[in-house]
Motif scaffolding. Structure first.
Motif, short mmCIF file in Angstrom:
data_model
loop_
_atom_site.label_atom_id
_atom_site.label_comp_id
_atom_site.label_asym_id
_atom_site.label_seq_id
_atom_site.Cartn_x
_atom_site.Cartn_y
_atom_site.Cartn_z
N HIS A 159 52.05 39.78 126.42
CA HIS A 159 51.82 40.82 127.42
C HIS A 159 50.60 41.68 127.08
O HIS A 159 50.10 42.40 127.96
CB HIS A 159 53.06 41.71 127.56
N ALA A 160 50.13 41.63 125.86
CA ALA A 160 48.99 42.46 125.44
C ALA A 160 47.64 41.84 125.83
O ALA A 160 46.60 42.45 125.54
CB ALA A 160 49.04 42.68 123.93
N PHE A 161 47.66 40.69 126.49
CA PHE A 161 46.42 39.97 126.75
C PHE A 161 46.20 39.75 128.25
O PHE A 161 47.15 39.72 129.02
CB PHE A 161 46.43 38.62 126.02
N SER A 162 44.94 39.57 128.60
CA SER A 162 44.58 39.27 129.99
C SER A 162 44.89 37.80 130.30
O SER A 162 45.23 37.01 129.40
CB SER A 162 43.10 39.54 130.20
N GLY A 163 44.72 37.44 131.58
CA GLY A 163 44.98 36.06 131.98
C GLY A 163 44.08 35.07 131.26
O GLY A 163 44.53 34.00 130.82
N GLY A 164 42.80 35.39 131.13
CA GLY A 164 41.88 34.49 130.45
C GLY A 164 42.21 34.34 128.98
O GLY A 164 42.13 33.24 128.41
N GLU A 165 42.62 35.45 128.35
CA GLU A 165 42.99 35.38 126.93
C GLU A 165 44.28 34.59 126.74
O GLU A 165 44.42 33.82 125.78
CB GLU A 165 43.15 36.80 126.39
N ARG A 166 45.21 34.73 127.66
CA ARG A 166 46.45 33.94 127.57
C ARG A 166 46.15 32.45 127.72
O ARG A 166 46.78 31.62 127.05
CB ARG A 166 47.44 34.38 128.65
N GLN A 167 45.22 32.12 128.60
CA GLN A 167 44.88 30.71 128.75
C GLN A 167 44.23 30.17 127.48
O GLN A 167 44.44 29.01 127.10
CB GLN A 167 43.96 30.50 129.95
N ARG A 168 43.47 31.01 126.78
CA ARG A 168 42.91 30.60 125.50
C ARG A 168 44.02 30.35 124.48
O ARG A 168 43.92 29.43 123.66
CB ARG A 168 41.95 31.67 124.99
N VAL A 169 45.08 31.15 124.54
CA VAL A 169 46.23 30.92 123.67
C VAL A 169 46.86 29.57 123.99
O VAL A 169 47.23 28.80 123.09
CB VAL A 169 47.27 32.06 123.81
#
Length: 348
Positions: A159-169
């Motif tokens: 929840h601490a990340f943006s959509g683009g950062e989550r996709q990187r995860v």
């Protein structure tokens, strides 16, 4: 390595339609219907088509999230040996699942909100008994850095990340076991344009660094034109055309491909180029009750009597595979201006 990394022959996936108190099967949804595809090592195969055509189901069959109803999936191991993974059980599938991974479409729902990035990315390694706890933690930090995130983020929650950062995860999780093939299911469709370009460039860089092969599933033909070496077009569970990207975009051989390409927006609005949009009549047919003959004939302006009665086989025409009775005879329009490398480049 000689031969394709993955070769699919007659792959079929039908979902049962049940009715009544006893739940008896009264029909079947033909989500994937006798598909033939091949993916070479280090290449990207783009899979396109309308929503509901079977793209995602095909991708999930490849990673064996769905069990195929029929057909073969021949996977070539690094030593050159080939195995049919379509009929393998859970225990035998474990080595295959380490080498064939998936990036899911929604970066929000595909990550467990109760787990930290360290747990999410490390989960495939723990499942496959890869290394000690310290080695896994070190590997998680390397993967975060590799996809453009700081290693110290490993203790944070999604929840601490943006959509683009989550996709990187999600990409880091897919790369955890150093796979040879990654199925990217609409991997950038939920992202805004600037983040989308960053993710596409990241995937391209990872391919160059690691020799990854991709099956890139998308409904966006402008993205597929940028990332894919070969494009396969699906309609109603079947592949209707497959060929090298530039050739297919410049001169399609199937009327459905022509209609899809007509919807690609012009990258230069100021240019004096005008392509008439081909508007298909009606909706995509019900895969539980496909029409007789060619599945595309109810919406095809070129359809003739033979199209209404005979299913066209997938055959070689001009070095491409196409399922149309009149392939090579029709003069179909493509989008040759997209072959311009200046137009193709995606920038951040």
């Amino acid at each position: 390595m000689t031969g394709p990394l993955l070769e699919i022959e007659g792959l079929t996936k039908h979902f049962a339609v049940r009715s009544g108190l006893l739940g008896r099967q009264v029909g079947a949804v033909r989500a994937v219907d006798h598909v033939d595809l091949s993916i070479a090592a280090g290449s990207t195969l783009g899979l396109v088509g309308e929503s509901g055509c079977g793209k995602t189901t095909l991708g999930r069959c490849i990673v064996r999230a769905h069990d195929p109803t029929g057909g073969r999936m021949l996977y070539r191991w690094p030593d050159g040996s080939v195995i049919d993974v379509a009929g393998l059980g859970e225990k035998e599938l474990k080595p295959y699942r380490a080498q064939v991974r998936m990036i899911f479409q929604d970066p929000h729902s595909s990550l467990n909100p109760r787990k930290t990035l360290r747990e999410i990315i490390g989960e495939p390694m723990r499942a496959h008994k890869w290394g000690t706890k310290d080695e896994i933690d070190a590997r998680v930090g390397e993967l975060l850095d590799r996809v453009g995130l700081r290693p110290e983020y490993a203790g944070r929650y999604p929840h601490a990340f943006s959509g683009g950062e989550r996709q990187r995860v999600g990409i880091a999780r897919a790369l955890a076991l150093e796979p040879r093939l990654v199925v990217a299911d609409e991997a950038v469709s939920a992202l805004d344009v600037s983040v989308r370009a960053q993710i596409l460039n990241l995937l391209a860089d990872l391919r160059e660094e690691s020799g990854l092969a991709y099956l890139f599933v998308s409904h966006d033909l402008s993205i597929i034109e940028h990332v894919a070496d070969v494009v396969a077009v699906m309609y109603l569970g079947r592949v209707v055309e497959q060929g090298p990207t530039e050739e297919l975009y410049e001169r399609p051989l199937h009327p459905y491909t022509e209609a899809l390409l007509s919807a690609v927006p012009d990258p230069d609005p100021a240019a004096k180029r005008h392509r008439e949009r081909i508007k298909l009549l009606g909706d995509i047919a019900d895969p539980a009750h496909p029409p007789p003959g060619c599945p595309f004939h109810p919406r095809c302006v070129y359809a003739k009597n033979v199209c209404r009665t005979d299913v066209p086989p997938l055959r070689e025409v001009r070095g491409r595979s196409v399922a149309c009775h009149f392939a090579g005879e029709l003069e179909l329009r493509g989008v040759p201006e997209l072959a311009d490398p200046d137009v193709r480049e995606v920038s951040t």
